[in-house]
Scaffold this active site. Structure first.
Site, PDB file in Angstrom:
ATOM      1  N   GLY A  34      -1.648  -9.324 -10.686  1.00 13.11           N
ATOM      2  CA  GLY A  34      -0.352  -8.604 -11.046  1.00 13.11           C
ATOM      3  C   GLY A  34       0.309  -8.755 -12.264  1.00 13.11           C
ATOM      4  N   GLY A  39       6.508 -10.669 -14.580  1.00 16.44           N
ATOM      5  CA  GLY A  39       5.732 -11.633 -15.176  1.00 16.44           C
ATOM      6  C   GLY A  39       4.299 -11.301 -14.667  1.00 16.44           C
ATOM      7  CE  LYS A  54       7.662 -14.407 -10.720  1.00 15.26           C
ATOM      8  NZ  LYS A  54       8.550 -13.806  -9.792  1.00 15.26           N
ATOM      9  CG  ASP A 144      14.317  -5.148  -7.949  1.00 12.19           C
ATOM     10  OD1 ASP A 144      14.367  -4.126  -7.694  1.00 12.19           O
ATOM     11  OD2 ASP A 144      13.307  -5.719  -8.610  1.00 12.19           O
TER      12      ASP A 144
END
Length: 388
Positions: A34, A39, A54, A144
């Site tokens: 990802g 990040g 991450k 979010d």
């Protein structure tokens, strides 16, 4: 909530740069799974444990997320394993089923989530938000909340992730990155006042409920659902790939989702006293399907629901009863098993076995029904009849 909070203390491991470098083979692209505004994320093994690493996009974001995840543990919040402060890296548990966005759109031809899975996920998101919002002395706001920030584990249970970005929104002179993707889930009052509250999360939850229910894109979704309810055509919007949604449950979810997406905060429901009391009962044992009609893939809306395979959404030719008690088209359920699934497509519970028993009574009814349709031809059935 207090009991969970009291049990939430846990050890956070400190990893060295060498640990992460070895685990990711020097952060090879092959390990990367990802790359977002939060990040880059890598899948790897550390101490014989599969994890996600991450590399945060900023030191400030790293510190914000660590400050939240270091404090609490919850069954529906991503499990935080450790950090490497030198490179702003966070180490999480690895969840094999990706995120909710990928599951809604069936990325890589993954099987669609059943309506029961979807109801459970909605309940889990709500429960996790209740935990965050009940924090003392100040409520924690995710800020979010989107399907891409809800991860799915091997048992199709959901976990919230990506905390801290909301705090960066409030910094002077900053703007949310990737605004186009965020906008449909963002509290309209936040866009005008710059103030995030728990009711901002309630708005995002409402959009997610409608998204999970319909499988449709989020933009103007609440308006479409409101129109469908007014015209008594909600069944046309429901995601048929999820199986035979119970009518009462689907309508309850649509109504609570709409109430959460009110434009002004004062009109939105209280998460505990108005939202949770509706959603929590729906997460219990799945009720019998009660849709007054079911539209099959062939386009006909009067086919008896019992004749439709919940996987293929077509009239069954060879109905077979699986060990979960549900009946499926033989070819569809065997393909389900061949993909390595050992859980019910309808309930997601582990199947006692993979045996199938022919449902000869139902097959006889279907055969009689199709014969009647052939004697009284209807254009809507022609394609389906040619297949059977």
């Amino acid at each position: 909530m207090n009991e969970l909070r009291n049990q939430s203390t846990h050890v956070i491991l400190d990893f060295s740069c060498k640990d992460l470098d070895q685990a990711t083979e020097h952060f090879k692209n092959a390990s990367e799974v990802g790359d977002t505004e939060y990040g880059r994320t890598y899948k790897c093994m550390i101490h014989n444990t599969k994890v996600a690493i991450k590399l945060s996009s900023s030191q400030r974001l790293f510190q914000q997320e660590v400050s939240i995840l270091r404090q609490w543990r919850h069954p529906n919040i991503i499990t935080f394993i450790g950090v490497c402060s030198k490179v702003s890296a966070l180490v999480y548990e690895w969840l094999p089923n990706g995120n909710l966005e990928d599951r809604i759109i069936c990325t890589n031809n993954s099987p669609p989530l059943s309506w029961y899975n979807r109801t459970q996920i909605i309940g889990e998101i709500c429960w996790a938000l209740l935990f965050l919002h009940s924090n003392k002395p100040t409520a924690l706001v995710h800020g979010d909340l989107r399907p891409c920030n809800i991860l799915i584990d091997a048992n199709y249970r959901s976990k919230l992730c990506s905390f801290g970005m909301s705090n960066l929104f409030l910094q002077p002179g900053t703007f949310p990155p990737n605004l186009t993707a965020r906008l449909p889930y963002m509290d309209p009052e936040f866009n005008t006042t710059g103030e995030l509250t728990t009711l901002s999360d309630v708005y995002s939850l409402g959009v997610i409920i409608l998204r999970v229910l319909t499988g449709m894109p989020p933009l103007t979704l609440s308006e479409k659902v409101a129109e469908a309810l007014e015209s008594d055509s909600l069944h046309l919007l429901i995601d048929k790939s999820a199986g035979d949604w119970p009518y009462i449950e689907a309508k309850q979810l649509a109504l609570i989702g709409l109430s959460c997406t009110e434009m002004t905060r004062k009109k939105r429901p209280d998460l505990l006293n108005e939202v949770w009391i509706v959603i929590e009962p729906l997460t219990r044992k799945p009720p019998a399907a009660t849709w007054p009609y079911l539209q099959s893939a062939s386009g006909d809306s009067s086919v008896p629901a019992a004749f439709i395979c919940p996987i293929s959404m077509e009239i069954m030719k060879d109905p077979q009863v699986a060990s979960d008690g549900f009946t499926y088209e033989a070819e569809a359920i065997r393909c389900w098993f061949d993909r390595g699934n050992s859980r019910s497509p309808m309930t997601n519970l582990a199947l006692p076995n993979l045996n199938l028993v022919p449902n000869r009574v139902l097959r006889s009814f279907i055969h009689e029904y199709l014969q009647q349709q052939q004697q009284q031809p209807n254009p809507a059935y022609q394609e389906q009849l040619s297949k059977t």
